[in-house]
Write a protein that holds these residues in place. Structure first.
Motif, PDB file in Angstrom:
ATOM      1  N   ASP A 180       0.623  -1.125  -0.106  1.00 43.04           N
ATOM      2  CA  ASP A 180       0.000  -0.111  -0.052  1.00 43.04           C
ATOM      3  C   ASP A 180       1.035   1.200  -0.064  1.00 43.04           C
ATOM      4  O   ASP A 180       0.668   2.435  -0.851  1.00 43.04           O
ATOM      5  N   ALA A 181       1.865   1.182   0.771  1.00 47.43           N
ATOM      6  CA  ALA A 181       2.699   2.439   0.669  1.00 47.43           C
ATOM      7  C   ALA A 181       3.615   2.592  -0.499  1.00 47.43           C
ATOM      8  O   ALA A 181       3.794   3.567  -0.927  1.00 47.43           O
ATOM      9  N   TYR A 182       4.009   1.315  -1.159  1.00 47.15           N
ATOM     10  CA  TYR A 182       4.742   1.116  -2.332  1.00 47.15           C
ATOM     11  C   TYR A 182       3.860   1.852  -3.481  1.00 47.15           C
ATOM     12  O   TYR A 182       4.197   2.665  -4.230  1.00 47.15           O
ATOM     13  N   THR A 183       2.600   1.474  -3.545  1.00 46.29           N
ATOM     14  CA  THR A 183       1.549   2.148  -4.467  1.00 46.29           C
ATOM     15  C   THR A 183       1.389   3.629  -4.156  1.00 46.29           C
ATOM     16  O   THR A 183       1.244   4.364  -5.278  1.00 46.29           O
ATOM     17  N   ALA A 184       1.233   4.058  -2.967  1.00 48.89           N
ATOM     18  CA  ALA A 184       1.120   5.487  -2.692  1.00 48.89           C
ATOM     19  C   ALA A 184       2.187   6.310  -3.091  1.00 48.89           C
ATOM     20  O   ALA A 184       2.049   7.537  -3.709  1.00 48.89           O
ATOM     21  N   ASP A 185       3.485   5.550  -3.280  1.00 47.56           N
ATOM     22  CA  ASP A 185       4.728   6.299  -3.873  1.00 47.56           C
ATOM     23  C   ASP A 185       4.812   6.369  -5.334  1.00 47.56           C
ATOM     24  O   ASP A 185       5.501   7.320  -5.683  1.00 47.56           O
ATOM     25  N   ALA A 188       0.765   9.195 -10.015  1.00 43.04           N
ATOM     26  CA  ALA A 188      -0.305   8.915 -10.354  1.00 43.04           C
ATOM     27  C   ALA A 188      -0.590   8.698 -11.903  1.00 43.04           C
ATOM     28  O   ALA A 188      -1.230   7.885 -12.104  1.00 43.04           O
ATOM     29  N   LEU A 191       0.914   5.147 -12.318  1.00 42.02           N
ATOM     30  CA  LEU A 191       0.467   4.084 -11.643  1.00 42.02           C
ATOM     31  C   LEU A 191      -0.536   2.929 -12.481  1.00 42.02           C
ATOM     32  O   LEU A 191      -0.357   1.914 -12.252  1.00 42.02           O
ATOM     33  N   GLU A 195       0.708  -0.768 -11.907  1.00 46.47           N
ATOM     34  CA  GLU A 195       0.039  -1.519 -10.530  1.00 46.47           C
ATOM     35  C   GLU A 195       0.095  -2.819 -10.612  1.00 46.47           C
ATOM     36  O   GLU A 195       0.421  -3.335  -9.511  1.00 46.47           O
TER      37      GLU A 195
END
Length: 320
Positions: A180-185, A188, A191, A195
């Motif tokens: 989740d933290a990796y995805t937020a980094d 946009a 992604l 993803e």
């Protein structure tokens, strides 16, 4: 092609069966620590090559400090503690029973997701836990003296099996926090195109933790043995001449952490996650026949019923 997701899921279950059998052979030849140093090193190399091919760099380029922290911790818990217990369970109770205890992983995942992520622990999850435990109890318990139940396996092996399920389950929860933290980094605008590939980068970070931990503990044990005045029976240098052990290790890596994980991610793109997870959880059933021919482990009605009930318990986590 119809049912392609289900077919891929079945292939994953077969690959994980191969990985378990190869891991047992490799551990007996190389030893748990040497086997896992080789295994983590090869898995890390393959993951780095994959990262380079996908992202142009041999590491997860977008992952920040928080993502690395959670994923490294996940690697310590899942790959180091969990796999150390799992491979030792292979040596004490065999890969067949070791894989049976791995059906505890969804139960530990649900419990720690409730504790750490605030997810709901539903009645269906509690039912699934009860059914899974029943299946394991059928396989582990037998009739003892004075009509009491007794353990049919070494206590050490059972504890290793429980530890393996615990490490896998808690490691998965920590992986979710890291992913989740990796995805937020990830920016946009980037992604949507990457993803579905982020789990491969996350797995690479976990491999780093696993390699560092197994290598460090191996060196510690070597020094300890030297101080006590005797040569350890399983050394990294000796592993170079053990072709069968190294071959088993390579088979275990390709069928498990590399190809197996890749296909499991592909399977959920073609069918419902619950169906894919249920089919992939059939390893304790599939492994019965090959373990009979490879290791001479008898197939009994109790072992078949126990494996089926445990797999049914796992399926309830995803289907109810």
């Amino acid at each position: 092609m119809q049912y392609i997701g289900e077919l891929i899921s079945l292939a994953v279950a077969c690959l994980w069966t191969v990985a378990a059998l190869a891991s047992e052979v490799g551990s007996r030849h190389l030893g748990v620590f040497v086997m896992n140093v080789w295994r983590m090193a090869l898995a890390l190399t393959l993951s780095a090559a994959l990262m380079w091919f996908i992202f142009g760099a041999p590491w997860p380029v977008y992952a920040g400090v928080e993502a690395w922290g959670w994923l490294l911790l996940s690697g310590v818990v899942g790959y180091f503690f969990g796999d150390w217990c799992l491979f030792n369970s292979y040596l004490t109770i065999g890969s067949r029973m070791g894989q049976l205890f791995m059906t505890l992983a969804p139960m530990f995942t649900a419990i720690f997701a409730w504790m750490m992520l605030g997810q709901t622990l539903s009645w269906s999850a509690l039912l699934a836990m009860a059914v899974t435990l029943l299946g394991i109890a059928i396989s582990v318990l037998g009739r003892g003296d004075h009509h009491h139940f007794s353990l049919q396996l070494p206590t050490k092996g059972i504890l290793f099996g429980i530890g393996a399920g615990l490490g896998q389950g808690v490691g998965l929860v920590l992986s979710k926090l890291g992913l989740d933290a990796y995805t937020a980094d990830v920016p946009a605008e980037v992604l949507p195109s990457v993803e579905t590939l982020l789990p491969f980068g996350a797995n690479m970070v976990r491999c780093v933790a696993g390699l560092v931990c197994f290598s460090s503990f191996y060196l510690f044990m070597q020094r300890l043995h030297e101080r006590r005045g005797y040569e350890p029976t399983k050394t990294f240098r000796a592993s170079f001449s053990d072709r069968r052990g190294l071959l088993a290790m390579v088979v275990a890596v390709f069928s498990g952490p590399f190809v197996g994980v890749s296909l499991s991610l592909l399977a959920v793109q073609y069918t419902a996650a619950g169906i894919a997870s249920t089919i992939m959880a059939m390893t304790p059933i599939i492994i019965l026949l090959p373990s009979r021919y490879l290791f001479g482990q008898p197939i009994t009605v109790k072992s078949i019923v126990g494996a089926i009930v445990s797999c049914l318990g796992v399926s309830l986590f995803f289907l109810l």
